[in-house]
Write a protein that holds these residues in place. Structure first.
Motif, PDB file in Angstrom:
ATOM      1  N   ASN A  56     -48.124  48.764 -57.928  1.00 52.19           N
ATOM      2  CA  ASN A  56     -49.090  48.094 -58.781  1.00 52.19           C
ATOM      3  C   ASN A  56     -49.032  46.598 -58.489  1.00 52.19           C
ATOM      4  O   ASN A  56     -48.062  45.925 -58.826  1.00 52.19           O
ATOM      5  CB  ASN A  56     -48.793  48.359 -60.259  1.00 52.19           C
ATOM      6  N   ILE A  57     -50.081  46.080 -57.863  1.00 46.67           N
ATOM      7  CA  ILE A  57     -50.116  44.691 -57.402  1.00 46.67           C
ATOM      8  C   ILE A  57     -50.531  43.790 -58.554  1.00 46.67           C
ATOM      9  O   ILE A  57     -51.625  43.942 -59.105  1.00 46.67           O
ATOM     10  CB  ILE A  57     -51.129  44.532 -56.248  1.00 46.67           C
ATOM     11  N   VAL A  58     -49.672  42.852 -58.917  1.00 40.74           N
ATOM     12  CA  VAL A  58     -50.034  41.870 -59.930  1.00 40.74           C
ATOM     13  C   VAL A  58     -49.715  40.475 -59.404  1.00 40.74           C
ATOM     14  O   VAL A  58     -48.812  40.293 -58.580  1.00 40.74           O
ATOM     15  CB  VAL A  58     -49.316  42.109 -61.278  1.00 40.74           C
ATOM     16  N   THR A  59     -50.452  39.486 -59.921  1.00 45.91           N
ATOM     17  CA  THR A  59     -50.222  38.093 -59.537  1.00 45.91           C
ATOM     18  C   THR A  59     -49.625  37.292 -60.685  1.00 45.91           C
ATOM     19  O   THR A  59     -49.321  36.111 -60.513  1.00 45.91           O
ATOM     20  CB  THR A  59     -51.530  37.423 -59.083  1.00 45.91           C
ATOM     21  N   GLY A  60     -49.460  37.908 -61.871  1.00 38.45           N
ATOM     22  CA  GLY A  60     -48.837  37.243 -63.000  1.00 38.45           C
ATOM     23  C   GLY A  60     -49.813  36.411 -63.810  1.00 38.45           C
ATOM     24  O   GLY A  60     -50.907  36.085 -63.357  1.00 38.45           O
ATOM     25  N   TYR A  61     -49.372  36.067 -65.035  1.00 42.08           N
ATOM     26  CA  TYR A  61     -50.229  35.247 -65.888  1.00 42.08           C
ATOM     27  C   TYR A  61     -49.436  34.375 -66.849  1.00 42.08           C
ATOM     28  O   TYR A  61     -50.005  33.749 -67.744  1.00 42.08           O
ATOM     29  CB  TYR A  61     -51.214  36.127 -66.674  1.00 42.08           C
ATOM     30  N   LEU A  62     -48.106  34.301 -66.685  1.00 42.67           N
ATOM     31  CA  LEU A  62     -47.282  33.538 -67.616  1.00 42.67           C
ATOM     32  C   LEU A  62     -46.745  32.273 -66.970  1.00 42.67           C
ATOM     33  O   LEU A  62     -46.087  32.322 -65.921  1.00 42.67           O
ATOM     34  CB  LEU A  62     -46.110  34.387 -68.100  1.00 42.67           C
ATOM     35  N   ASP A  63     -47.001  31.129 -67.609  1.00 41.67           N
ATOM     36  CA  ASP A  63     -46.424  29.876 -67.126  1.00 41.67           C
ATOM     37  C   ASP A  63     -44.909  29.875 -67.266  1.00 41.67           C
ATOM     38  O   ASP A  63     -44.211  29.174 -66.520  1.00 41.67           O
ATOM     39  CB  ASP A  63     -47.022  28.689 -67.883  1.00 41.67           C
ATOM     40  N   SER A  64     -44.380  30.656 -68.219  1.00 43.22           N
ATOM     41  CA  SER A  64     -42.921  30.723 -68.363  1.00 43.22           C
ATOM     42  C   SER A  64     -42.279  31.281 -67.098  1.00 43.22           C
ATOM     43  O   SER A  64     -41.159  30.887 -66.732  1.00 43.22           O
ATOM     44  CB  SER A  64     -42.539  31.588 -69.570  1.00 43.22           C
ATOM     45  N   ALA A  65     -42.973  32.183 -66.394  1.00 42.91           N
ATOM     46  CA  ALA A  65     -42.448  32.712 -65.136  1.00 42.91           C
ATOM     47  C   ALA A  65     -42.443  31.633 -64.066  1.00 42.91           C
ATOM     48  O   ALA A  65     -41.468  31.498 -63.309  1.00 42.91           O
ATOM     49  CB  ALA A  65     -43.288  33.904 -64.683  1.00 42.91           C
ATOM     50  N   ALA A  66     -43.519  30.857 -63.996  1.00 45.37           N
ATOM     51  CA  ALA A  66     -43.588  29.780 -63.000  1.00 45.37           C
ATOM     52  C   ALA A  66     -42.457  28.774 -63.218  1.00 45.37           C
ATOM     53  O   ALA A  66     -41.793  28.342 -62.260  1.00 45.37           O
ATOM     54  CB  ALA A  66     -44.953  29.098 -63.072  1.00 45.37           C
ATOM     55  N   ARG A  67     -42.249  28.393 -64.472  1.00 45.54           N
ATOM     56  CA  ARG A  67     -41.186  27.430 -64.758  1.00 45.54           C
ATOM     57  C   ARG A  67     -39.825  27.996 -64.377  1.00 45.54           C
ATOM     58  O   ARG A  67     -38.963  27.283 -63.852  1.00 45.54           O
ATOM     59  CB  ARG A  67     -41.209  27.040 -66.234  1.00 45.54           C
ATOM     60  N   ALA A  68     -39.607  29.280 -64.645  1.00 49.04           N
ATOM     61  CA  ALA A  68     -38.329  29.908 -64.305  1.00 49.04           C
ATOM     62  C   ALA A  68     -38.104  29.962 -62.802  1.00 49.04           C
ATOM     63  O   ALA A  68     -36.957  30.001 -62.332  1.00 49.04           O
ATOM     64  CB  ALA A  68     -38.258  31.315 -64.897  1.00 49.04           C
ATOM     65  N   MET A  69     -39.195  29.968 -62.056  1.00 48.57           N
ATOM     66  CA  MET A  69     -39.113  30.022 -60.598  1.00 48.57           C
ATOM     67  C   MET A  69     -39.235  28.633 -59.956  1.00 48.57           C
ATOM     68  O   MET A  69     -39.483  28.508 -58.762  1.00 48.57           O
ATOM     69  CB  MET A  69     -40.190  30.953 -60.050  1.00 48.57           C
ATOM     70  N   GLY A  70     -39.068  27.603 -60.771  1.00 47.81           N
ATOM     71  CA  GLY A  70     -39.034  26.246 -60.225  1.00 47.81           C
ATOM     72  C   GLY A  70     -40.379  25.610 -59.978  1.00 47.81           C
ATOM     73  O   GLY A  70     -40.472  24.616 -59.254  1.00 47.81           O
ATOM     74  N   GLN A  71     -41.430  26.163 -60.588  1.00 47.17           N
ATOM     75  CA  GLN A  71     -42.768  25.605 -60.435  1.00 47.17           C
ATOM     76  C   GLN A  71     -43.241  25.063 -61.784  1.00 47.17           C
ATOM     77  O   GLN A  71     -42.949  25.664 -62.820  1.00 47.17           O
ATOM     78  CB  GLN A  71     -43.728  26.672 -59.928  1.00 47.17           C
ATOM     79  N   PRO A  72     -43.972  23.951 -61.801  1.00 47.65           N
ATOM     80  CA  PRO A  72     -44.420  23.400 -63.082  1.00 47.65           C
ATOM     81  C   PRO A  72     -45.390  24.315 -63.811  1.00 47.65           C
ATOM     82  O   PRO A  72     -45.422  24.359 -65.036  1.00 47.65           O
ATOM     83  CB  PRO A  72     -45.075  22.068 -62.695  1.00 47.65           C
ATOM     84  N   GLN A  73     -46.200  25.055 -63.063  1.00 49.77           N
ATOM     85  CA  GLN A  73     -47.156  25.994 -63.643  1.00 49.77           C
ATOM     86  C   GLN A  73     -47.620  26.953 -62.552  1.00 49.77           C
ATOM     87  O   GLN A  73     -47.321  26.762 -61.369  1.00 49.77           O
ATOM     88  CB  GLN A  73     -48.363  25.260 -64.239  1.00 49.77           C
ATOM     89  N   GLN A  74     -48.358  27.964 -62.952  1.00 46.29           N
ATOM     90  CA  GLN A  74     -48.886  28.918 -61.981  1.00 46.29           C
ATOM     91  C   GLN A  74     -49.966  28.277 -61.122  1.00 46.29           C
ATOM     92  O   GLN A  74     -50.568  27.273 -61.499  1.00 46.29           O
ATOM     93  CB  GLN A  74     -49.522  30.101 -62.709  1.00 46.29           C
ATOM     94  N   LEU A  75     -50.228  28.905 -59.993  1.00 42.01           N
ATOM     95  CA  LEU A  75     -51.443  28.572 -59.264  1.00 42.01           C
ATOM     96  C   LEU A  75     -52.654  28.915 -60.123  1.00 42.01           C
ATOM     97  O   LEU A  75     -52.578  29.765 -61.018  1.00 42.01           O
ATOM     98  CB  LEU A  75     -51.520  29.372 -57.957  1.00 42.01           C
TER      99      LEU A  75
END
Length: 467
Positions: A134-153
């Protein structure tokens, strides 16, 4: 009347709470044992007893922290937190079943294609071709922050990146090794013929990959591709890549319109309308009689948590509902911005739609279409979704585990079989062959065909066509 059997997947998550929140407090619920192998192997055996096509395992990266601007409710009610890796439980379930398929969610926004390709090839080998992604691209900014990014693309750019990600995977899965590359010739001391294996050479906007695929060809090569995007860009992505599309709309007419739109996009992408199966999420509460079902529903609701469901929905819609009162009209709070569309979908055409209305709809802890009744009523409702909305099957959401699946298997499955809507025995073969009846591999009209290993092909990088 002869009918095509529907696709039936059980819908679960490697966590305590999934869709219908709060039911972990029910005395018969076993979801708090999600971190044990026995929980998963027992469930797999039960689903195979019911001739389910697959177990669809959702996943999330990040946490729901929009409601109250914290994760307090999320943690207290276990709203998809804690959550474990869904891929790791699949081999254990495959070892105790022969036919059940496994659809596993992985968010590609925080993965690299080179290693993800090996992970799914490994799963396809270990399940003997019973795995889907199941291909997903995500939708949570909390995930981006946890992965060292300020926000999602940005939303559409996430799909642009996903298109290229899939092109790299297709090269690895389909183009690096020829079908006859692995010889296992002890006498000649040739395990794999070096002339039949090629390195991938991909240099694109998002990825640079040079190297051989690390796994030999698996039964399906490319796992069955699931996807759940319903935006315009998401539908175009699904039309190009997906084989099964998951929808979670409660209204049949709205679902029918989206199904038509998807199939039109599939044709524009050069494929056939039947190349994509559409699945809708549904929550059945079944009893031996209508009264028994209603009593069970009321019992479940006493343990469910509408507030936990609101915390889940807050992150999905991007709205902190904790700031509102029950009589707050939600549409009046969100005019002329993107959130208004989310509220209108919730309201279902009602202009005066309040937080109280929403909470009432979350009585079972979630917002999937809920069907309460005896076996005939449940089967009739599923049949009406097929007839009126044009869907091909269902992801059956859990309530009390494993009770809700066992009730469905013991009561609804025989009724579906009597109506010609459910198989009476499994066919052999891979998950793709079971779903489409056309063999183990993706058909030539899928874009994967442009990346396949061919003897005369000078390279593994034909010009990619992106939507």
């Amino acid at each position: 009347m002869s009918r095509t059997p529907i696709i039936l997947n059980a819908f679960n998550m490697n966590s305590v709470g999934h869709i219908n929140h709060g039911l972990w407090t029910h005395p018969r619920d076993q979801s708090s044992h999600y971190h044990t192998l026995e929980y998963w192997t027992d469930l797999a055996r039960e689903l195979e007893r019911g001739l389910f096509d697959g177990l669809f395992i959702a996943d999330i990266v990040g946490v729901y922290d929009t409601y109250g601007q914290s994760a307090e409710v999320t943690l207290r009610e276990s709203v998809q937190l804690p959550i474990n890796d869904p891929t790791l439980v699949v081999p254990a379930m495959a070892a105790v079943t022969q036919y059940l398929g496994f659809g596993v969610t992985v968010n590609l926004s925080y993965e690299q294609p080179y290693l993800l390709a090996r992970r799914f090839s490994t799963l396809d080998h270990l399940t003997r071709g019973r795995v889907g992604w199941n291909i997903v691209t995500g939708y949570l900014d909390s995930a981006a922050r946890a992965m060292g990014q300020p926000q999602q693309l940005a939303h559409d750019e996430r799909y642009d990146r996903a298109d290229e990600f899939l092109d790299v995977l297709y090269q690895l899965w389909e183009g690096s090794w020829a079908d006859d590359a692995v010889r296992r010739d002890r006498t000649q001391r040739i395990f794999a013929d070096p002339r039949r294996v090629r390195p991938v050479q991909h240099h694109g906007r998002y990825f640079d990959v040079e190297g051989y695929h690390l796994a030999e060809p698996s039964p399906q090569r490319t796992p069955v591709l699931f996807q759940a995007g319903s935006s315009g860009r998401g539908l175009r992505f699904a039309a190009r890549h997906a084989e099964c599309v998951f929808m979670a709309i409660q209204d049949k007419a709205a679902t029918a319109a989206l199904v038509r739109q998807l199939r039109e996009e599939v044709v524009r992408a050069g494929r056939q309308p039947g190349d994509v199966k559409v699945l809708v999420g549904i929550t059945p509460v079944v009893g031996r009689t209508p009264r028994d079902a209603e009593e069970k529903y009321r019992e479940y609701c006493r343990h469910a948590s509408p507030e936990a469901a609101l915390a889940h929905l807050a992150a999905t819609a991007g709205i902190d509902f904790s700031a509102y009162q029950r009589d707050t009209p939600l549409l009046a709070q969100h005019k002329s911005n993107g959130i208004e569309n989310s509220i209108r979908r919730l309201a279902g055409g009602r202009e005066h739609y309040t937080l109280g209305n929403l909470l009432d709809e979350l009585a079972l802890g979630g917002r999937y279409a809920t069907v309460v009744g005896d076996a005939g009523q449940i089967a009739g409702e599923l049949q009406s979704w097929v007839d009126e909305a044009g869907v091909d099957g269902f992801n059956i959401a859990r309530t009390v585990v494993p009770e809700s699946f066992t009730d469905f298997i013991d009561l609804v499955v025989p009724e579906l079989q009597s109506r010609g809507l459910h198989k009476r025995a499994y066919e052999g073969g891979t998950l793709r062959h079971k779903l489409f009846g056309q063999g183990d591999r993706l058909p030539a009209r899928h874009p994967v065909d442009g990346w396949r290993f061919r003897a005369a092909a000078p390279s593994l990088q034909p010009e990619a066509v992106h939507p």
